[in-house]
Write a protein that holds these residues in place. Structure first.
Motif, PDB file in Angstrom:
ATOM      1  N   ILE A   1      45.713 118.202  93.949  1.00 18.05           N
ATOM      2  CA  ILE A   1      46.948 118.206  94.453  1.00 18.05           C
ATOM      3  C   ILE A   1      47.369 116.970  95.083  1.00 18.05           C
ATOM      4  CG2 ILE A   1      48.609 119.631  95.900  1.00 18.05           C
ATOM      5  CD1 ILE A   1      46.575 122.026  95.372  1.00 18.05           C
ATOM      6  N   GLU A   2      46.795 116.586  96.074  1.00 18.36           N
ATOM      7  CA  GLU A   2      46.945 115.272  96.988  1.00 18.36           C
ATOM      8  C   GLU A   2      47.022 113.926  95.990  1.00 18.36           C
ATOM      9  OE1 GLU A   2      47.058 115.013 100.371  1.00 18.36           O
ATOM     10  OE2 GLU A   2      47.048 112.793 100.381  1.00 18.36           O
ATOM     11  N   ASN A   3      45.995 113.902  95.023  1.00 22.63           N
ATOM     12  CA  ASN A   3      46.104 112.591  94.511  1.00 22.63           C
ATOM     13  C   ASN A   3      46.785 112.505  93.093  1.00 22.63           C
ATOM     14  OD1 ASN A   3      44.052 111.780  96.368  1.00 22.63           O
ATOM     15  ND2 ASN A   3      42.404 112.443  94.942  1.00 22.63           N
ATOM     16  N   ILE A   4      46.896 113.641  92.427  1.00 20.82           N
ATOM     17  CA  ILE A   4      47.441 113.657  91.028  1.00 20.82           C
ATOM     18  C   ILE A   4      49.152 114.266  91.303  1.00 20.82           C
ATOM     19  CG2 ILE A   4      47.140 114.381  88.812  1.00 20.82           C
ATOM     20  CD1 ILE A   4      45.060 112.788  89.311  1.00 20.82           C
ATOM     21  N   GLY A   5      49.264 114.949  92.406  1.00 19.59           N
ATOM     22  CA  GLY A   5      50.490 115.822  92.360  1.00 19.59           C
ATOM     23  C   GLY A   5      51.616 115.067  93.636  1.00 19.59           C
ATOM     24  N   THR A   6      50.885 114.285  94.074  1.00 28.09           N
ATOM     25  CA  THR A   6      51.993 113.465  95.247  1.00 28.09           C
ATOM     26  C   THR A   6      51.862 112.113  94.861  1.00 28.09           C
ATOM     27  OG1 THR A   6      50.358 113.361  96.859  1.00 28.09           O
ATOM     28  CG2 THR A   6      51.811 115.402  96.812  1.00 28.09           C
TER      29      THR A   6
ATOM     30  N   ASP B   1      56.376 120.361  86.029  1.00 28.91           N
ATOM     31  CA  ASP B   1      55.214 120.827  86.888  1.00 28.91           C
ATOM     32  C   ASP B   1      53.934 120.746  86.149  1.00 28.91           C
ATOM     33  OD1 ASP B   1      55.549 122.584  84.474  1.00 28.91           O
ATOM     34  OD2 ASP B   1      56.664 124.042  85.611  1.00 28.91           O
ATOM     35  N   TYR B   2      52.656 121.368  86.928  1.00 22.71           N
ATOM     36  CA  TYR B   2      51.447 121.289  86.542  1.00 22.71           C
ATOM     37  C   TYR B   2      50.796 122.757  86.752  1.00 22.71           C
ATOM     38  CZ  TYR B   2      50.232 120.138  91.319  1.00 22.71           C
ATOM     39  OH  TYR B   2      50.316 119.948  92.573  1.00 22.71           O
ATOM     40  N   ALA B   3      49.641 123.128  86.080  1.00 19.44           N
ATOM     41  CA  ALA B   3      49.079 124.246  86.513  1.00 19.44           C
ATOM     42  C   ALA B   3      47.662 123.846  86.861  1.00 19.44           C
ATOM     43  CB  ALA B   3      48.822 125.073  85.010  1.00 19.44           C
ATOM     44  N   LEU B   4      47.230 124.677  87.707  1.00 18.85           N
ATOM     45  CA  LEU B   4      45.810 124.643  88.284  1.00 18.85           C
ATOM     46  C   LEU B   4      44.955 125.803  87.978  1.00 18.85           C
ATOM     47  CD1 LEU B   4      46.254 123.138  91.731  1.00 18.85           C
ATOM     48  CD2 LEU B   4      45.044 122.211  90.053  1.00 18.85           C
TER      49      LEU B   4
ATOM     50  N   ARG C   1      52.172 124.631  90.019  1.00 15.22           N
ATOM     51  CA  ARG C   1      53.038 123.661  90.914  1.00 15.22           C
ATOM     52  C   ARG C   1      54.173 122.816  90.595  1.00 15.22           C
ATOM     53  NH1 ARG C   1      49.244 124.276  95.858  1.00 15.22           N
ATOM     54  NH2 ARG C   1      50.736 122.540  96.711  1.00 15.22           N
ATOM     55  N   ARG C   2      55.108 122.533  91.251  1.00 15.16           N
ATOM     56  CA  ARG C   2      55.932 121.449  90.947  1.00 15.16           C
ATOM     57  C   ARG C   2      55.455 120.132  91.589  1.00 15.16           C
ATOM     58  NH1 ARG C   2      61.340 122.542  89.027  1.00 15.16           N
ATOM     59  NH2 ARG C   2      62.003 120.388  89.052  1.00 15.16           N
ATOM     60  N   PHE C   3      55.580 119.259  90.606  1.00 11.24           N
ATOM     61  CA  PHE C   3      55.325 117.807  91.307  1.00 11.24           C
ATOM     62  C   PHE C   3      56.147 117.482  92.273  1.00 11.24           C
ATOM     63  CE2 PHE C   3      53.810 116.908  86.690  1.00 11.24           C
ATOM     64  CZ  PHE C   3      52.455 116.693  87.169  1.00 11.24           C
ATOM     65  N   GLU C   4      55.581 116.621  92.985  1.00 12.38           N
ATOM     66  CA  GLU C   4      56.591 116.054  94.224  1.00 12.38           C
ATOM     67  C   GLU C   4      57.818 115.456  93.377  1.00 12.38           C
ATOM     68  OE1 GLU C   4      55.364 113.461  98.242  1.00 12.38           O
ATOM     69  OE2 GLU C   4      55.110 112.691  96.360  1.00 12.38           O
ATOM     70  N   ALA C   5      58.878 115.262  94.181  1.00  6.94           N
ATOM     71  CA  ALA C   5      60.145 114.655  93.399  1.00  6.94           C
ATOM     72  C   ALA C   5      60.068 113.265  92.986  1.00  6.94           C
ATOM     73  CB  ALA C   5      61.509 114.968  94.335  1.00  6.94           C
TER      74      ALA C   5
END
Ligand code: ADP
Ligand code: MG
Length: 633
Positions: free
Chosen positions: A96-101, A166-169, A12-16
């Motif tokens: 996803i919510e805490n670390i990706g946004t 990005d990051y992998a899950l 997934r891509r990180f939020e901008a």
């Protein structure tokens, strides 16, 4: 790693905005890189707090593993540093919510503070920490394996990223609850593969963490044979607020503030108290140096920063129940011995013990602010400029403490330096003139408008001080403050201004002047007709030709405008005009034979007064025309 892969990898891509932060972090100077450890330990401690709280209702969450702690380990060969906590963990969605946004407070604040100047922004990282992302200052890849305490082993998640875009899950199986974070260190970051270094960083930044932080004891060559690794606790591992004051240094308090309040500034002051009696509790309250970004008026209902613990168990952020809204800038912790562990917000709202704690904390906070005012004027000035407008709400809202709060107020004044708010009511009273029994003030849209108000001329001419109020809240606040220390407080733009006690008033002379002014007053009243409610000869004016006055209990015009702009239904009413009978313009009206010309000048007197008061004219074009016609004559 005990986690086993059971799924395909999702990338997934990180939020901008996360990308933006990551870029900044990774390209930053390395002067503050060590703070990543503080951030990770702080997150682990939060996760342990959350688990302990959830376990009150669901004890099975900690069953089999009640020893809540953090572990730090490293592997010199693999060049990895690992932090593990057996806290609450995260579900896949939470990761996803805490670390990706970027919804989270700390990073959001950081973004708001960014200036665009790379050098300055780099320093901000040191101040803010930007939480989890700090790991990428020292790591070229980070792996986080986490299992939420209430989910089965198969629902664990592995998150991996190189901190770029990005990051992998993966979904993995992990028997242990909680979170393990493994940093693969960049080539030049070997210093964090050193037990002594890690230990000293924990001592410096994380000693106050209430859970044990454990690490293997450094093995020496001569005990290389020993099979068992000895694990030791490397922090103080007890709630900081529960420790005696005498044991705590300023840096202990500061480090704890940053952790507990999720703050990145230095605390301005703090007060640490234990109350014993019909109920017992400990409080540690801080005044921040900088206003938290969410402290604006809109933030009154979603306040954060005061944590409620009950017998060392973190329960919730309960600022809105434990302190009045006008002290919402206070940060810290309260630990009660008596409240039931299963308190809910509803119970907090009605609980008598809570009401007692609230009034106790209010007192402590006012004590603390008072001691700043008396003993640390510079710090108090910082406090006042950041939080004064919020504290002012207390004058209206906290009747019981009104006098105490009023004592803390600072104003600009005709005797102070331009627009610096340093004059207290006590200062004012101490230098009142003989016979003066009233504190005079004026409110306006801005300090400059207050200072230029014609209404204060007569007082200035008599060398009587006037407090100048230019903040939005002032007019509303002063509506609740009619007296202080036995002295009346009076808005000089309202009602009749009685100067007889201030000396130098020749009553007979005044009567005569009133009588002399009567014809021109009457003439102007007729000329202006419905445009005004009344016209009077002024005792307030010495230089200006005219000014607007409102009745003593009327709302100030600038407040009316503000409320109107906010959509409130405020009825229009014609203003009362005071005129300076000595003024050349007024005398021209008196002596002008041409009725139309006299009317134009009279209207100008009204419009000038409205402009000075900060109002927009109803018909600016007509004003300009009239003005030009008069000049051209
Ligand atoms: P902050 O702590 O200010 O919220 P961070 O970047 O440090 O910001 O952490 C982001 C979020 O990730 C945390 O709010 C928390 O929800 C989650 N988190 C981070 N570390 C852990 C952990 N060890 N256990 C559980 N949740 C965590
Ligand atoms: Mg954090």
């Amino acid at each position: 790693m005990t986690a086993t892969d059971t799924s395909a990898t999702e990338t997934r891509r990180f939020e901008a905005e996360v990308e933006q932060v990551l870029k900044l972090v990774t390209h930053s100077l390395y002067s503050h890189k060590e703070i990543f450890l503080r951030e990770l330990v702080s997150n682990a401690s939060d996760a342990l707090d959350k688990l302990r709280f959830e376990a009150i209702a669901k004890p099975e969450l900690t069953a089999g593993d009640t020893d809540l702690h953090v572990e730090i380990s490293f592997d010199k060969t693999a060049r990895t540093l690992t932090l593990r906590d057996n806290g609450i963990g995260m579900s896949r969605d939470e990761v996803i919510e805490n670390i990706g946004t970027i919804a989270r407070s700390g990073t959001r604040r950081f973004l708001d503070a960014l200036t665009g100047d790379a050098r300055k922004d780099t320093q901000l990282i040191g101040q803010f920490g930007v939480g989890f992302y700090s790991t990428f200052v020292v790591a070229d890849s980070v792996t986080l394996v986490t299992r939420r305490a209430d989910l089965p082993a198969e629902a664990a998640v592995r998150w991996t990223s190189a901190g770029t875009s990005d990051y992998a899950l993966d979904t993995v199986t992990e028997a242990r609850r909680g979170t393990t974070i493994t940093l693969h260190l960049k080539p030049e970051e070997d210093e964090f593969l050193d037990a002594w270094k890690l230990r000293s960083l924990v001592g410096k930044y994380s000693d106050h963490i209430a859970f044990p932080i454990r690490m293997a004891k450094e093995k020496h060559d001569d005990d290389a044979e020993t099979a068992d690794v000895e694990i030791e606790t490397i922090n103080h591992a007890s709630a900081l607020w529960a420790r005696p004051k005498s044991e705590l240094s300023d840096s202990d308090y500061t480090a704890f503030y940053k952790h507990a309040a999720h703050a990145y500034d230095e605390p301005l002051a703090w007060t640490h108290n234990r109350v014993e009696g019909n109920q017992s509790y400990t409080s540690l309250l801080y005044l921040p140096t900088q206003a938290p970004y969410d402290m604006a008026f809109s933030g009154r209902d979603e306040r954060k920063g005061l944590k409620l613990y009950i017998r060392r168990v973190f329960i919730m952020d309960a600022s809105e129940h434990l302190l009045p809204a006008y002290l919402r800038f206070v940060r810290g912790v309260i630990d009660s011995d008596d409240l039931p562990l299963n308190v809910s917000r509803e119970i907090l709202q009605e609980n008598k013990l809570v009401a007692q704690i609230r009034s106790g904390l209010t007192k402590r906070t006012l004590d603390l602010i008072e001691s700043l005012a008396t003993d640390h004027p510079e710090k108090f000035a910082t406090f006042w400029s950041n939080f004064g407008a919020v504290l002012k709400e207390g004058v209206a809202e906290d009747h019981g403490n009104r006098e105490r709060i009023a004592k803390l107020l600072r104003f600009a004044s005709t005797k102070g330096e331009a627009s610096t708010t340093t004059v207290s009511l006590d200062d004012y009273i101490a230098r009142m003139k003989d016979g003066q029994d009233t504190v005079y003030y004026i409110t306006a849209d801005t300090f400059a408008a207050a200072a230029g108000s014609p209404q204060i001329e007569a007082l200035k001419a008599r060398d009587v001080e006037v407090l100048l109020m230019g903040e939005r809240i002032d007019e509303w606040m002063m509506g609740y403050l009619h007296e202080y220390a036995g002295k009346k407080l009076r808005n000089v733009a309202k009602g009749e201004l009685d100067l007889s006690k201030l000396g130098a008033v020749d009553e007979a002379g005044e009567k005569e002047a009133d009588a002399a002014a009567k014809p021109v007053v009457e003439r102007i009243k007729t000329l202006l007709g419905a445009k005004v409610k009344d016209v009077r000869a002024s005792k307030r004016l010495t230089e200006s030709a005219s000014c607007i006055v409102v009745d003593e209990y009327d709302m100030a015009p600038h407040l009316k405008r503000m409320l109107k702009a906010a959509g409130q239904d405020i009825p229009d009413s014609a203003p009362a005009l005071e005129i300076n009978a000595q003024h050349a313009l007024v005398q021209r009206v008196a002596n002008e034979a041409d009725e139309d010309l006299a009317r134009d000048i009279a209207v100008l007197l009204l419009e000038q007064a409205q402009l000075l008061e900060g109002a927009a004219l109803d018909d600016p074009a007509a004003f300009v025309k009239r003005m030009n016609a008069l000049i051209a004559r």
